[in-house]
Design an enzyme around this catalytic site. Structure first.
Site, PDB file in Angstrom:
ATOM      1  N   PRO A 145      40.681  31.363  38.573  1.00 54.27           N
ATOM      2  CA  PRO A 145      39.630  30.556  39.194  1.00 54.27           C
ATOM      3  C   PRO A 145      38.893  31.399  40.239  1.00 54.27           C
ATOM      4  CG  PRO A 145      41.762  29.970  40.127  1.00 54.27           C
ATOM      5  CD  PRO A 145      42.022  31.023  39.080  1.00 54.27           C
ATOM      6  N   ASP A 176      39.961  35.982  43.328  1.00 55.13           N
ATOM      7  CA  ASP A 176      40.817  34.943  42.777  1.00 55.13           C
ATOM      8  C   ASP A 176      41.099  33.943  43.895  1.00 55.13           C
ATOM      9  OD1 ASP A 176      42.866  33.368  41.753  1.00 55.13           O
ATOM     10  OD2 ASP A 176      43.871  35.032  40.741  1.00 55.13           O
ATOM     11  N   HIS A 177      40.599  32.724  43.730  1.00 51.09           N
ATOM     12  CA  HIS A 177      40.726  31.734  44.804  1.00 51.09           C
ATOM     13  C   HIS A 177      42.168  31.282  45.004  1.00 51.09           C
ATOM     14  CE1 HIS A 177      38.857  29.323  47.778  1.00 51.09           C
ATOM     15  NE2 HIS A 177      37.677  29.239  47.181  1.00 51.09           N
ATOM     16  N   ARG A 178      43.060  31.670  44.104  1.00 57.78           N
ATOM     17  CA  ARG A 178      44.468  31.313  44.298  1.00 57.78           C
ATOM     18  C   ARG A 178      45.131  32.163  45.368  1.00 57.78           C
ATOM     19  NH1 ARG A 178      46.481  32.153  38.244  1.00 57.78           N
ATOM     20  NH2 ARG A 178      45.259  34.048  38.657  1.00 57.78           N
ATOM     21  N   CYS A 222      43.644  33.571  48.100  1.00 58.50           N
ATOM     22  CA  CYS A 222      43.115  33.386  49.451  1.00 58.50           C
ATOM     23  C   CYS A 222      41.986  32.370  49.429  1.00 58.50           C
ATOM     24  CB  CYS A 222      42.623  34.709  50.047  1.00 58.50           C
ATOM     25  SG  CYS A 222      41.147  35.363  49.232  1.00 58.50           S
TER      26      CYS A 222
END
Length: 470
Positions: A267, A440-442, A444
């Protein structure tokens, strides 16, 4: 009497299970030295020359240029101890009388540096004498379980120096093990997944590999044949010809798979900022004017990235989806995008965080030249933890790049061009660059990503910021 030894496609490492023959470097009848490159192959990682560990006369080659072979499939046979000038392959009787162990004086022990190597086998299978006019029968599919890729028995050898009878047509059940029951011999899980995702029954696919092993090319041909009727209108004879079909194989296929996986699993989000690079360009000019090796702009940007990652280690990480863990990596192995005639590749500079600007410049130059020549090894293309993408060389200002899976972020750098800029309270013409960070928004949130990008921009605008960590 010369001893005939068979050289198989070696273990290519890095999980690679197949390679495509790009160019033969020797012909049947040629005399080869120990460790002489004999064939150029393309894997999903790189294009490499494969050296033969035997010295002697080439008696047979297996596979035409453009053919995909699995690891363990025969590449060629060499008559060791044959006198120079021998151009014809040995007779069947001579082949049958070949010794069972390799001659140490004619074997180097090397296969391909960095790709896995093994010494000669303790025992070698004898080559059974057969009449050249007799077609080799298809192995009985019910004789036992499907072989693994590495243990697959090679197809019957055909010496290219002499005419050979055409192979017998494959039966309808070729490529399957046990007819409608039992396991199906497929070269890799990726090929099996490709067939499953496209709804293709592998039992209906004839395999062209050793003992009916189903290769990726076999599945692609079956899919093309199945979909061709649907793509042609009823009045196809009067319609315009169909478009060109380009198989996604080799490097292009590997890139496609990786990009698709990145989009599916990661994501991602992107943030960007404009920065005044005038001072950075001036600093580089001053460094190069002082003498010594020239420093590249990419090397300075790499140093900035490495220092930024030390402050924001969340972005130098990967996600272990199975364990549901974020793995922060201890070293910065910096990948950089390089366009080549074969497509986009991402060579990796090891331990970029500990290198000087001169060392980075030298390594970038070495890897770039290897990429252009197509001589990068899998070790040069794997293990990256963060990617720097200088798409400004294409004359564009910005981009939203796709994260290089399994990494967590990529910094994009646009072209540096003169633009109006407010500098010290006055309008001036400055060297401006757009920086973008896809992450990758997972691993940070936006605050961390924004902090990283702002620090990079600060270093670009004021290179003296780096002096605090020198």
């Amino acid at each position: 009497m010369p001893q005939v030894l068979e050289f198989k496609l070696p273990d290519l490492g890095e999980g690679l299970t197949e390679a495509e023959i790009v160019r033969w470097l020797v012909n049947v009848g040629d005399v080869v030295a120990i460790d002489q490159p004999v064939v150029e192959v393309e894997t999903a990682k790189a294009m490499v020359e494969v050296p033969c560990p035997y010295g002697g006369v080439v008696t047979a080659r297996f596979g035409e240029e453009g053919t995909e072979l699995p690891v363990g499939a025969p590449l060629l046979t060499v008559a060791v101890g044959a006198p120079a000038g021998t151009t014809a392959p040995p007779t069947a009787g001579e082949a049958a009388g070949a010794a069972e162990s390799a001659v140490s004086s004619e074997y180097s022990g090397n296969v391909l540096v960095g790709y896995g190597t093994a010494g000669p086998a303790a025992r070698r299978r004898r080559i059974r004498p057969q009449s050249p006019a007799v077609a080799h029968p298809t192995p009985n599919a019910t004789a036992g379980p499907a072989p693994s890729v590495r243990a697959a028995a090679p197809a019957a050898p055909v010496a290219l120096a002499t005419p050979a009878a055409p192979p017998a047509p494959a039966p309808a059940g070729a490529g399957t093990a046990g007819g409608s029951e039992g396991p199906i011999p497929v070269i890799s899980p990726l090929v099996r997944k490709l067939a499953r995702d496209r709804g293709l029954d592998l039992r209906e696919v004839p395999g062209s590999g050793p003992e009916g092993l189903i290769l990726r090319a076999d599945v692609e041909r079956a899919l093309t044949a199945r979909e061709a009727p649907a793509a042609v209108a009823p009045a196809a004879s009067a319609a315009a010809p169909a478009g060109e079909r380009i198989p996604l194989r080799g490097l292009r296929g590997a890139v496609a798979d990786k990009l698709s996986r990145s989009r599916t699993e990661i994501p991602d989000a992107t943030c960007w900022v404009d920065a005044d690079a005038t001072e950075l360009m001036a600093a580089r000019a001053a460094m190069n004017a002082a003498g010594g090796p020239k420093i590249s702009l990419l090397a300075l940007l790499a140093r900035i990235c490495a220092h930024a990652l030390a402050r924001f280690p969340e972005l130098n990480s990967t996600v272990d989806t199975a364990a549901r863990e974020i793995v922060r990596l201890p070293a910065v192995h910096l990948g950089f995008a390089a366009q080549t005639p074969r497509g986009l590749v991402v060579p990796v500079v090891r331990d970029a965080g500990t290198r000087t600007a001169e060392s980075l410049t030298e390594e970038f130059a070495r890897l770039t030249e290897s990429a252009r020549q197509g001589t990068l090894t899998p070790a040069d293309l794997t293990g990256g933890t963060f990617t720097l993408n200088n798409y400004g060389v294409f004359g564009v200002d910005g981009s939203t790049p796709i994260v290089n899976h399994p990494e967590a972020a990529m910094l994009g750098v646009g072209r540096i061009i003169p633009k109006p800029w407010v500098h010290q309270g006055e309008l001036a013409v400055r060297q401006v660059v757009q920086l973008s960070l896809t992450f990758d928004h997972r691993v940070c949130d936006g605050g961390t990503a924004g902090g990283f990008l702002r620090y990079v921009a600060d270093c670009v605008e004021q290179p003296a910021v780096l002096l605090r960590t020198v």
